[in-house]
Design a protein around this motif. Structure first.
Motif: not given
Length: 125
Positions: A51-65, A104-113
């Motif tokens: 889900i995007s930061h605003t909640g407007v856009r979502t994506n799903y794996a085919d198995s759960v769509k 907010r959709g802008v690259p930050t140059g950082t990484s890590g989960d």
């Protein structure tokens, strides 16, 4: 520090429903994409929904769509996964995830989960 805490898992019969929650703290929740992953025994961790930061856009794996719905409440710093028509193959540990690669959709140059501790979902009769 960043904390992600999942809740809402449990045992449910096939065809049943569960709603998972992920409570976030330690960062500006409304700035970042959030994801649900799951890992079944003996299998690799797989991306379930995004889900995007605003909640407007979502994506799903085919198995759960069509069965799962991801949502977020930025006022409560919480993300949800509504799971309907559950199947035995949905049995897994479900994890909440974010990273700070984009703010907010802008690259930050950082990484890590960042990951929560996981919540067990078992679908069985």
């Amino acid at each position: 520090q960043v904390q992600l805490v999942e809740s809402g898992g449990g045992l449910v019969q096939p065809g049943g429903s569960l709603r998972l929650s992920c409570a976030a703290s330690g960062f500006t929740f409304s700035n970042y994409v959030m994801r649900w992953y799951r890992q079944a025994p003996g299998k690799e961790r797989e991306l379930v929904a995004t889900i995007s930061h605003t909640g407007v856009r979502t994506n799903y794996a085919d198995s759960v769509k069509g069965r799962f719905t991801i949502s977020r409440d930025n006022a409560k710093n919480t993300m949800y996964l509504q799971m309907n028509s559950l199947k035995p193959e949905d049995t897994a540990v479900y994890y909440c995830n974010t990273n700070f690669a984009f703010s907010r959709g802008v690259p930050t140059g950082t990484s890590g989960d960042y990951w929560g501790q996981g919540t067990q979902v078992t679908v069985s009769s």
